[in-house]
Design a protein around this motif. Structure first.
Motif, short mmCIF file in Angstrom:
data_model
loop_
_atom_site.label_atom_id
_atom_site.label_comp_id
_atom_site.label_asym_id
_atom_site.label_seq_id
_atom_site.Cartn_x
_atom_site.Cartn_y
_atom_site.Cartn_z
N ARG A 109 -6.83 1.58 5.79
CA ARG A 109 -5.38 1.68 5.88
C ARG A 109 -4.86 2.93 5.18
O ARG A 109 -3.89 3.55 5.62
N LEU A 110 -5.50 3.30 4.08
CA LEU A 110 -5.12 4.53 3.40
C LEU A 110 -5.36 5.74 4.29
O LEU A 110 -4.48 6.61 4.44
N PRO A 143 3.18 0.26 12.34
CA PRO A 143 2.07 -0.64 12.01
C PRO A 143 0.70 -0.08 12.38
O PRO A 143 -0.30 -0.37 11.71
N GLU A 144 0.64 0.74 13.45
CA GLU A 144 -0.66 1.28 13.86
C GLU A 144 -1.19 2.29 12.84
O GLU A 144 -2.40 2.55 12.78
N TYR A 145 -0.30 2.84 12.01
CA TYR A 145 -0.69 3.79 10.97
C TYR A 145 -0.58 3.18 9.57
O TYR A 145 -0.84 3.88 8.57
N CYS A 146 -0.15 1.93 9.48
CA CYS A 146 0.12 1.31 8.17
C CYS A 146 1.05 2.19 7.35
O CYS A 146 0.88 2.34 6.14
N ARG A 147 2.02 2.77 8.03
CA ARG A 147 2.91 3.73 7.39
C ARG A 147 4.35 3.23 7.44
O ARG A 147 4.81 2.74 8.48
N ILE A 181 -5.22 2.67 13.25
CA ILE A 181 -6.24 1.96 12.48
C ILE A 181 -7.28 1.31 13.39
O ILE A 181 -8.44 1.12 12.99
N MET A 182 -6.91 0.95 14.62
CA MET A 182 -7.88 0.36 15.54
C MET A 182 -8.98 1.36 15.91
O MET A 182 -10.11 0.95 16.20
N ASP A 183 -8.67 2.65 15.87
CA ASP A 183 -9.70 3.65 16.14
C ASP A 183 -10.80 3.62 15.07
O ASP A 183 -11.97 3.88 15.36
N PHE A 184 -10.42 3.30 13.83
CA PHE A 184 -11.41 3.18 12.76
C PHE A 184 -12.33 1.99 13.05
O PHE A 184 -13.54 2.05 12.81
N ARG A 185 -11.76 0.91 13.51
CA ARG A 185 -12.56 -0.29 13.81
C ARG A 185 -13.50 -0.04 15.00
O ARG A 185 -14.62 -0.55 15.05
N ILE A 243 0.84 -1.21 0.00
CA ILE A 243 0.00 0.00 0.00
C ILE A 243 0.87 1.25 0.00
O ILE A 243 0.58 2.23 -0.71
N GLN A 244 1.95 1.24 0.78
CA GLN A 244 2.85 2.40 0.81
C GLN A 244 3.47 2.65 -0.56
O GLN A 244 3.57 3.80 -1.01
N LEU A 245 3.86 1.58 -1.25
CA LEU A 245 4.42 1.73 -2.60
C LEU A 245 3.39 2.33 -3.55
O LEU A 245 3.70 3.23 -4.35
N ALA A 246 2.14 1.84 -3.48
CA ALA A 246 1.08 2.37 -4.34
C ALA A 246 0.87 3.86 -4.09
O ALA A 246 0.76 4.66 -5.04
#
Length: 381
Positions: free
Chosen positions: A185-186, A366-370, A195-199, A155-158
């Motif tokens: 994740r974006l 990992p918590e930011y998928c960054r 990302i857990m806050d979104f869930r 995802i980071q590469l995209a």
């Protein structure tokens, strides 16, 4: 049989290319009978292209003159003209010399193309240093053990490709996650927000408005499509619909395949089909691949032999990258809420057809998928 299917597509006003033809043959259950995607790709590659039009023109002229000479000789044979007249006519026909590509021409053409560089450059400088970017028709495999951050890296590469060139057309396909999960994740990466806050539906005051603004800007300017796929038919359909420049397939082993008796046959068939589409449409493809670690008590880095049990992935990939997050394998990770120091991720260049292999470090949140590049000194690696 192939010609009849092409006629059918033409009569339906459907553009005929490798993807539409493959899909139509598969719908008619005739794809395997005609030799599969591999045979179709060979047919496409055998068709003359405008790049060699001068060479083809010389061949046609030479063949035309040969027919003229045969016609004159036939007239002589039938005594319609005498020998002297025949020689005069033949002498007026120019001699066409077909100029084949010699070493000098080949090298000059190579230099001209090389001066432009590959089609797509990475935002990560270390990847450019090792790979130079990714070219049209190339497949890069991103492999790793379970829960190593492969999807976050893809995802980071995209996102990075779009950040470098905003109008670049990216298609992100997932056989594991829904479009909603990828979208979380974006947004998590862009804010950044755990990302857990979104869930859990946890948003501080003003965060939803900020995220809504981000969603509007990104949605209006990014040419990124995210789709859930189950098999190669889905992949062909979305590639045909969106005509991307770069495709991400996450992940390969989870794709279904009809008539595959074993996982090896399934993965091999799917990677060869992806290779055919990548070459035929001249796109750049990233394939995420799950590796089996075997003995989970042994902490080790991935190696190419881990791919060889999963179909012919390595053979179809000129470049293979492995994602390695050692502390995750050692189960040293504690709950992250945001603000902690980044995890240390390694990218291993395990195969590089045109260059060297090596490795470099990245900072992983990992918590930011960054994932971000980190500075390191030469002695670290």
């Amino acid at each position: 049989r192939i010609y009849q299917v092409i006629l059918g597509l033409f009569n339906k006003n459907i553009a005929v290319d490798l993807v539409t033809l493959t899909e139509e043959l598969q719908n008619k259950n005739e794809l395997i009978d005609i030799g599969g995607i591999t045979y179709l790709t060979q047919l496409v590659n055998s068709v003359p292209t405008p790049e060699n039009i001068e060479f083809y023109n010389q061949i046609i002229k030479k063949k035309s003159n040969q027919r003229k000479i045969l016609f004159i000789l036939e007239e002589l044979k039938l005594e319609k003209i005498d020998t002297q007249k025949a020689l005069e006519k033949i002498s007026l026909i120019p001699i066409i010399e077909i100029k084949e590509e010699n070493l000098k021409t080949l090298l000059k053409n190579t230099l001209k193309i090389s001066a432009e560089g590959v089609a797509h450059r990475f935002k990560m400088g270390h990847l450019n240093r090792y790979l130079g970017g990714i070219d049209k028709g190339e497949i890069i495999t991103i492999g790793g053990f379970t829960s190593q951050g492969k999807t976050s890296f893809a995802i980071q590469l995209a996102m990075d490709f779009i950040d470098v060139v905003e109008e670049k057309k990216i298609l992100y396909l997932s056989s594991e996650m829904t479009a909603l999960e990828i979208s979380r994740r974006l947004l998590s990466n862009l804010m950044p927000k755990n990302i857990m806050d979104f869930r859990k539906g946890i948003f501080d005051e003003g965060e939803r408005e900020a995220l809504d603004s981000i969603a509007t800007i990104v949605g209006d300017h990014w040419n990124l499509n995210i789709k859930k796929v189950f098999d190669m038919e889905d992949i062909r359909r979305y590639i045909q619909k969106y005509n991307p420049e770069i495709v991400f397939m996450d992940y390969l082993q989870n794709l279904d395949r009809k008539k595959a008796l074993t996982d090896y046959q399934k993965v091999t068939g799917n990677i060869k089909d992806l290779q055919g589409i990548t070459l035929g449409r001249e796109i750049s493809t990233f394939v995420v691949s799950q590796l089996s670690r075997g003995n989970k008590n042994i902490i080790r880095k991935p190696r190419l032999s881990d791919l060889r049990d999963s179909g012919r992935i390595e053979e179809c990939s000129p470049i293979v990258l492995f994602v390695y997050w050692e502390d995750r394998l050692k189960e040293k990770i504690e709950m992250r809420t945001g603000g902690e120091s980044p995890e240390k991720m390694e990218i291993l260049i395990a195969k590089n057809r045109d260059g060297t292999i090596g490795k470099f470090g990245l900072d992983f949140y990992p918590e930011y998928c960054r994932i971000k590049e980190r500075e390191y000194t030469a002695h670290e690696y």
